[in-house]
Design a protein around this motif. Structure first.
Motif, mmCIF file in Angstrom:
data_model
loop_
_atom_site.group_PDB
_atom_site.id
_atom_site.type_symbol
_atom_site.label_atom_id
_atom_site.label_comp_id
_atom_site.label_asym_id
_atom_site.label_seq_id
_atom_site.Cartn_x
_atom_site.Cartn_y
_atom_site.Cartn_z
ATOM 1 N N ASN A 284 33.022 5.507 5.122
ATOM 2 C CA ASN A 284 34.131 6.404 5.528
ATOM 3 C C ASN A 284 35.021 5.424 6.572
ATOM 4 O O ASN A 284 34.549 4.546 7.314
ATOM 5 C CB ASN A 284 33.335 7.459 6.398
ATOM 6 N N LEU A 285 36.133 5.964 6.430
ATOM 7 C CA LEU A 285 36.891 5.095 7.583
ATOM 8 C C LEU A 285 37.991 6.298 8.253
ATOM 9 O O LEU A 285 38.450 7.069 7.608
ATOM 10 C CB LEU A 285 38.102 4.376 6.620
ATOM 11 N N ILE B 246 36.723 2.413 12.419
ATOM 12 C CA ILE B 246 37.858 3.121 12.911
ATOM 13 C C ILE B 246 39.018 2.206 12.955
ATOM 14 O O ILE B 246 39.096 1.178 13.609
ATOM 15 C CB ILE B 246 37.637 3.637 14.662
ATOM 16 N N LEU B 247 40.132 2.624 12.290
ATOM 17 C CA LEU B 247 41.492 1.850 12.151
ATOM 18 C C LEU B 247 42.336 2.112 12.896
ATOM 19 O O LEU B 247 42.936 3.740 13.090
ATOM 20 C CB LEU B 247 42.011 1.959 10.747
ATOM 21 N N LEU B 248 43.001 1.691 14.149
ATOM 22 C CA LEU B 248 43.972 2.193 15.096
ATOM 23 C C LEU B 248 45.606 1.904 14.368
ATOM 24 O O LEU B 248 45.468 0.657 13.939
ATOM 25 C CB LEU B 248 43.999 1.389 16.349
ATOM 26 N N ASN B 249 46.067 3.183 14.170
ATOM 27 C CA ASN B 249 47.529 2.916 14.239
ATOM 28 C C ASN B 249 48.387 3.436 15.132
ATOM 29 O O ASN B 249 49.526 4.122 14.906
ATOM 30 C CB ASN B 249 47.826 3.554 12.494
ATOM 31 N N ASN B 250 47.874 3.079 16.326
ATOM 32 C CA ASN B 250 48.476 3.823 17.608
ATOM 33 C C ASN B 250 48.211 2.481 18.540
ATOM 34 O O ASN B 250 47.268 2.209 18.891
ATOM 35 C CB ASN B 250 47.643 4.846 17.973
ATOM 36 N N ASP B 251 49.687 2.176 19.008
ATOM 37 C CA ASP B 251 49.340 0.959 19.593
ATOM 38 C C ASP B 251 49.479 1.234 21.097
ATOM 39 O O ASP B 251 48.802 -0.008 21.989
ATOM 40 C CB ASP B 251 51.046 0.064 19.659
ATOM 41 N N LEU B 252 48.689 2.159 21.560
ATOM 42 C CA LEU B 252 48.235 2.539 22.986
ATOM 43 C C LEU B 252 49.275 1.838 23.948
ATOM 44 O O LEU B 252 48.477 1.628 24.997
ATOM 45 C CB LEU B 252 46.741 1.838 23.018
ATOM 46 N N SER B 253 50.365 1.951 23.858
ATOM 47 C CA SER B 253 51.448 1.320 24.753
ATOM 48 C C SER B 253 51.208 2.020 26.092
ATOM 49 O O SER B 253 51.418 1.527 27.176
ATOM 50 C CB SER B 253 52.563 1.386 24.283
ATOM 51 N N TYR C 274 32.868 -0.257 14.099
ATOM 52 C CA TYR C 274 34.127 -1.413 14.161
ATOM 53 C C TYR C 274 35.245 -0.680 14.414
ATOM 54 O O TYR C 274 35.673 0.398 13.836
ATOM 55 C CB TYR C 274 34.145 -2.120 12.598
ATOM 56 N N LEU C 275 35.877 -1.154 15.414
ATOM 57 C CA LEU C 275 37.182 -0.538 16.054
ATOM 58 C C LEU C 275 38.274 -1.656 15.624
ATOM 59 O O LEU C 275 38.182 -2.910 16.170
ATOM 60 C CB LEU C 275 37.357 -0.405 17.588
ATOM 61 N N LEU C 276 39.160 -1.338 14.829
ATOM 62 C CA LEU C 276 40.382 -2.431 14.403
ATOM 63 C C LEU C 276 41.746 -1.738 14.400
ATOM 64 O O LEU C 276 41.976 -0.889 14.147
ATOM 65 C CB LEU C 276 40.025 -2.643 12.888
ATOM 66 N N PRO C 277 42.519 -2.805 15.227
ATOM 67 C CA PRO C 277 42.282 -3.838 15.962
ATOM 68 C C PRO C 277 41.917 -3.570 16.990
ATOM 69 O O PRO C 277 41.404 -2.353 17.516
ATOM 70 C CB PRO C 277 43.893 -4.437 16.029
#
Length: 431
Positions: free
Chosen positions: A95-96, A172-179, A193-196
């Motif tokens: 699962n992702l 977990i794949l972040l597609n949120n740059d958390l600016s 796993y948290l990527l990036p």
């Protein structure tokens, strides 16, 4: 697995291209050895500029959107690269969970998420979209103009794990740059796993740090290839402690602009280049093409700041800017449909998996193209097994030109791995 675009392109003949094509075996071996020592970012997109005498990356995004601009022929490469990456990170992964941007509901961004989901599903993973936005309190299905749909679900956090209802991901794949900052809900996820990684987010990352790493990579690559690394590296400087609202610190900015323009003029004279040099002033923590200004002479700064200073002082999510990178401007010689254009290269793991041209009919060759009004032309691939065409004159072969773009894109990706290793807050430090 280095793809080559087949879209026809005419451009100035380039000695650099010939040197890169002639050195293909040495280049590929060099990359293999580098990846034995360094971990590539999970995915990235790299903006390139080709002036004809210089080819360099001008931005590296570690939370790339725009996946919807990749064409069908590119997908097998993306799927293979994803499989290779997942096998290294979490071989038993099932699962992702993708964490998208909080408030971006534009059709193009949602289409990008749909394409990412498709790539990971084709790689053998169950994929869901988990929103960390407080506005998403229940699953929301959004239909797209393409006929696709995406479902945004509220995330569920337990003491040690993050997921969505009835879905426990390994990765977990972040597609949120958390600016705007790292929310607590993403911290201390030691079992997944948290990527990036969180220190790749724009709340911590700085462009100047990335290009410091890129300069190191470019020097090593240039020495191996026997070329001046300036041909593939944009000079840069940094100005700190600025306040655009109060107009303070501008003298320091002017001094950095003037000093960098002097260095560029010196290189132009060395190579007999007649063009007028320029620099790009960018927010050091910038994103989405915001907070960017073209400067051709330090004397222009007061007038430019009077008209554009307010925009330069803020970036995505209203984050204020106090530090900027002053970067050597690389004009673009690329054209698509009579508009200036720049290639954008997409990577997954250590592979180039696709790309497109960003073009803007209202911008000049020395201006930022990542701005409202830009459009995208997907680039198709030649057969994925095709290698650079030896014996071709520089500029005569589209596969050769785009092989060169892939090489520079991979150098930027390698620089990002150097950068993340150097800024990892959990890395052990040895005396």
């Amino acid at each position: 697995m280095v793809p080559h675009f087949i879209t026809a392109l005419t451009g100035p003949i380039n000695e650099l291209e010939q040197r890169i094509i002639d050195s293909t075996p040495a280049i590929e071996r060099w990359f293999r050895l580098e990846w034995m020592e360094h971990t590539p970012p999970f995915y990235a997109s790299i903006d390139l500029r080709n002036s004809g005498f210089k080819l360099a990356p001008v931005d590296t995004n570690l939370f790339p959107s725009g996946w919807n601009n990749l064409t069908e022929p590119m997908l097998p490469l993306a799927v293979q690269a994803t499989m290779a990456s997942i096998e290294k990170i979490c071989p038993e992964a099932r699962n992702l969970l993708i964490i998208p941007e909080n408030h971006n509901r534009s059709p193009s961004y949602l289409a990008s998420l749909a394409q990412l989901q498709r790539i990971f599903k084709m790689s053998g993973l169950n994929v869901r979209l988990g929103s960390i936005s407080p506005d998403v309190k229940k699953p929301v299905e959004i239909n797209l103009p393409t006929g696709q749909s995406v479902v945004l679900e509220p995330v569920v956090r337990t003491k040690r794990r993050l997921g969505v209802k009835h879905f426990d991901p390994c990765t977990i794949l972040l597609n949120n740059d958390l600016s705007a900052g790292v929310p607590g809900i993403l911290e201390e996820l030691y079992e997944q796993y948290l990527l990036p990684p969180l220190h790749a987010s724009w709340s911590m990352r700085r462009k100047s740090r990335h290009f410091q790493s890129y300069e190191e990579v470019a020097k090593r690559f240039g020495k191996m290839l026997g070329i001046d690394h300036w041909l593939i590296h944009p000079l840069f400087a940094k100005a700190e402690g600025l306040d655009f609202a109060q107009n303070t610190g501008m003298e320091a900015l002017s001094a950095q602009v003037d000093a960098l323009l002097t260095k560029i003029r010196r290189k132009y004279k060395e190579y007999g280049i007649k063009d007028k040099p320029f620099v790009m002033v960018k927010a050091d923590n910038g994103t989405y093409g915001q907070g960017i200004m073209t400067v051709r002479d330090a004397k222009e700064l007061p007038e430019l700041l009077a008209t554009a200073g307010e925009k330069l002082g803020f970036v995505h999510n209203g984050v204020s800017v106090h530090d900027v990178i002053v970067q050597e401007g690389v004009q673009t010689s690329e054209r698509m449909h009579d508009a200036v254009a720049e290639p954008v290269v997409y990577t997954m793991d250590r592979y180039v998996v696709g790309g497109f041209y960003r073009m803007h009919p209202e911008r000049g060759i020395d201006e930022n193209l990542n701005a409202p009004g830009s459009s995208y032309v997907p680039l198709a691939f030649a057969h994925s097994a095709q290698m650079p065409q030896a014996g071709q004159h520089p500029g005569a072969s589209a596969p050769n030109r785009f092989y060169m773009y892939g090489v520079i894109g991979r150098l930027a990706m390698l620089a990002a791995s150097y950068e993340l290793e150097a800024t990892d807050p959990d890395a052990e430090v040895y005396d």
